[in-house]
Design a protein around this motif. Structure first.
Motif, PDB file in Angstrom:
ATOM      1  N   GLU A  73      -1.957 -29.672  33.031  1.00 31.04           N
ATOM      2  CA  GLU A  73      -1.757 -29.716  34.471  1.00 31.04           C
ATOM      3  C   GLU A  73      -1.771 -28.317  35.081  1.00 31.04           C
ATOM      4  O   GLU A  73      -2.304 -28.109  36.180  1.00 31.04           O
ATOM      5  CB  GLU A  73      -0.445 -30.428  34.811  1.00 31.04           C
ATOM      6  CG  GLU A  73      -0.250 -30.673  36.293  1.00 31.04           C
ATOM      7  CD  GLU A  73      -1.411 -31.423  36.944  1.00 31.04           C
ATOM      8  OE1 GLU A  73      -1.754 -31.085  38.094  1.00 31.04           O
ATOM      9  OE2 GLU A  73      -1.999 -32.324  36.303  1.00 31.04           O
ATOM     10  N   ARG A  76      -5.308 -27.187  35.309  1.00 34.94           N
ATOM     11  CA  ARG A  76      -5.964 -27.911  36.420  1.00 34.94           C
ATOM     12  C   ARG A  76      -5.718 -27.218  37.760  1.00 34.94           C
ATOM     13  O   ARG A  76      -6.557 -27.245  38.646  1.00 34.94           O
ATOM     14  CB  ARG A  76      -5.433 -29.342  36.495  1.00 34.94           C
ATOM     15  CG  ARG A  76      -6.042 -30.298  35.501  1.00 34.94           C
ATOM     16  CD  ARG A  76      -5.523 -31.711  35.715  1.00 34.94           C
ATOM     17  NE  ARG A  76      -6.267 -32.656  34.910  1.00 34.94           N
ATOM     18  CZ  ARG A  76      -5.709 -33.547  34.080  1.00 34.94           C
ATOM     19  NH1 ARG A  76      -4.385 -33.606  33.955  1.00 34.94           N
ATOM     20  NH2 ARG A  76      -6.466 -34.362  33.384  1.00 34.94           N
ATOM     21  N   GLU A 105      -8.919 -33.025  27.784  1.00 31.09           N
ATOM     22  CA  GLU A 105      -8.211 -33.974  28.653  1.00 31.09           C
ATOM     23  C   GLU A 105      -8.705 -33.913  30.097  1.00 31.09           C
ATOM     24  O   GLU A 105      -8.463 -34.838  30.873  1.00 31.09           O
ATOM     25  CB  GLU A 105      -6.704 -33.697  28.617  1.00 31.09           C
ATOM     26  CG  GLU A 105      -6.068 -33.928  27.269  1.00 31.09           C
ATOM     27  CD  GLU A 105      -6.129 -35.390  26.850  1.00 31.09           C
ATOM     28  OE1 GLU A 105      -5.493 -36.227  27.521  1.00 31.09           O
ATOM     29  OE2 GLU A 105      -6.839 -35.701  25.870  1.00 31.09           O
ATOM     30  N   THR A 106      -9.390 -32.849  30.469  1.00 30.24           N
ATOM     31  CA  THR A 106      -9.890 -32.709  31.839  1.00 30.24           C
ATOM     32  C   THR A 106     -11.336 -33.179  31.988  1.00 30.24           C
ATOM     33  O   THR A 106     -11.916 -33.044  33.065  1.00 30.24           O
ATOM     34  CB  THR A 106      -9.802 -31.234  32.294  1.00 30.24           C
ATOM     35  OG1 THR A 106     -10.739 -30.451  31.546  1.00 30.24           O
ATOM     36  CG2 THR A 106      -8.402 -30.668  32.127  1.00 30.24           C
ATOM     37  N   ASP A 109     -12.178 -35.140  35.065  1.00 28.65           N
ATOM     38  CA  ASP A 109     -11.714 -34.611  36.346  1.00 28.65           C
ATOM     39  C   ASP A 109     -12.882 -34.300  37.281  1.00 28.65           C
ATOM     40  O   ASP A 109     -14.018 -34.114  36.837  1.00 28.65           O
ATOM     41  CB  ASP A 109     -10.920 -33.312  36.138  1.00 28.65           C
ATOM     42  CG  ASP A 109      -9.577 -33.538  35.461  1.00 28.65           C
ATOM     43  OD1 ASP A 109      -9.266 -34.693  35.102  1.00 28.65           O
ATOM     44  OD2 ASP A 109      -8.851 -32.535  35.281  1.00 28.65           O
ATOM     45  N   ARG A 111     -13.197 -31.506  38.661  1.00 30.67           N
ATOM     46  CA  ARG A 111     -13.586 -30.213  38.105  1.00 30.67           C
ATOM     47  C   ARG A 111     -13.256 -30.265  36.617  1.00 30.67           C
ATOM     48  O   ARG A 111     -12.138 -29.960  36.213  1.00 30.67           O
ATOM     49  CB  ARG A 111     -12.826 -29.067  38.774  1.00 30.67           C
ATOM     50  CG  ARG A 111     -13.263 -27.686  38.242  1.00 30.67           C
ATOM     51  CD  ARG A 111     -12.427 -26.554  38.769  1.00 30.67           C
ATOM     52  NE  ARG A 111     -11.094 -26.548  38.173  1.00 30.67           N
ATOM     53  CZ  ARG A 111     -10.155 -25.659  38.457  1.00 30.67           C
ATOM     54  NH1 ARG A 111     -10.381 -24.718  39.348  1.00 30.67           N
ATOM     55  NH2 ARG A 111      -8.964 -25.715  37.880  1.00 30.67           N
ATOM     56  N   PRO A 112     -14.212 -30.655  35.780  1.00 32.74           N
ATOM     57  CA  PRO A 112     -13.910 -30.768  34.349  1.00 32.74           C
ATOM     58  C   PRO A 112     -13.809 -29.406  33.664  1.00 32.74           C
ATOM     59  O   PRO A 112     -14.427 -28.429  34.099  1.00 32.74           O
ATOM     60  CB  PRO A 112     -15.103 -31.555  33.800  1.00 32.74           C
ATOM     61  CG  PRO A 112     -16.224 -31.219  34.730  1.00 32.74           C
ATOM     62  CD  PRO A 112     -15.593 -31.018  36.089  1.00 32.74           C
TER      63      PRO A 112
END
Length: 197
Positions: A73, A76, A105-106, A109, A111-112
């Motif tokens: 997080e 991110r 884990e992103t 997202d 924005r990966p």
């Protein structure tokens, strides 16, 4: 190291260090992050003790620990990163690689990974050979994670440079290099924010 500066400032995350106490790598990262802070950014460092709390990354796990969730997080929320690794057997350390693997884990997202983020790089090693190969490995990983390694990376030979508890180093040129890593990250971070804004 907790977030520093007001929460409305953009965040730069530092990742690096070794397990077993504050290392040369971690001290070098602190100097670079201090430079970023002087440029008007908030900073958060995940040092050796933080990375030691991350379990070995299991892509099939159905849940994550609190430490894993906090790390992902925080990244991110970042506008930029600085990654510092010791040169272990010619490449990055296992704990740094494990932390970077967790960024899978992103993948889903908006924005990966580290897409379009500037990433400053620091390598420390007991000798010059491993500093070069470690920087090369870090650049390759950042490219694979879709990030932008900044033009300058700091390669530090710990046979020649010693760090102290006060945030200094025995070689003024090394301090200049670490400050430059921080300044370049700070310079390019607003461009990344504009791209992703």
């Amino acid at each position: 190291m907790a977030d520093t500066a007001p929460t409305d400032l953009p965040l730069v995350v530092g990742i690096g260090g070794t397990i077993g106490g504050v290392s040369s790598t971690e001290r070098a990262l602190m100097i670079a992050l201090d430079s970023v802070g002087r440029e008007g950014f908030r900073t958060r460092m995940f040092g050796g003790a933080d990375m030691a709390r991350l379990p070995l990354y299991d892509p099939k796990a159905t849940s994550r620990t609190d430490a894993e969730l906090e790390f992902v997080e925080t990244v991110r929320q970042a506008s930029a990163l600085i990654i510092a690794s010791p040169g272990y057997h010619g490449s990055i350390s296992g704990v740094v690689k494990n932390a970077l693997d967790l960024l899978e884990e992103t993948a889903g997202d908006a924005r990966p990974y580290l897409a379009d983020m500037p990433v400053g790089l620091i390598a420390t090693a007991y000798g010059w050979q491993a500093t070069g190969s470690t920087i090369a490995a870090l650049r390759s990983i950042v490219h694979a994670l879709r990030g932008w390694p900044t033009p300058f990376a700091a390669a530090i030979n710990t046979q020649l440079t010693k760090f102290d508890d006060a945030g200094g180093a025995s070689e003024p040129a090394v301090l200049d290099q670490l400050v430059m890593v921080g300044q370049q990250v700070a310079r390019f971070a607003p461009l990344a924010a504009a791209t992703n804004g």
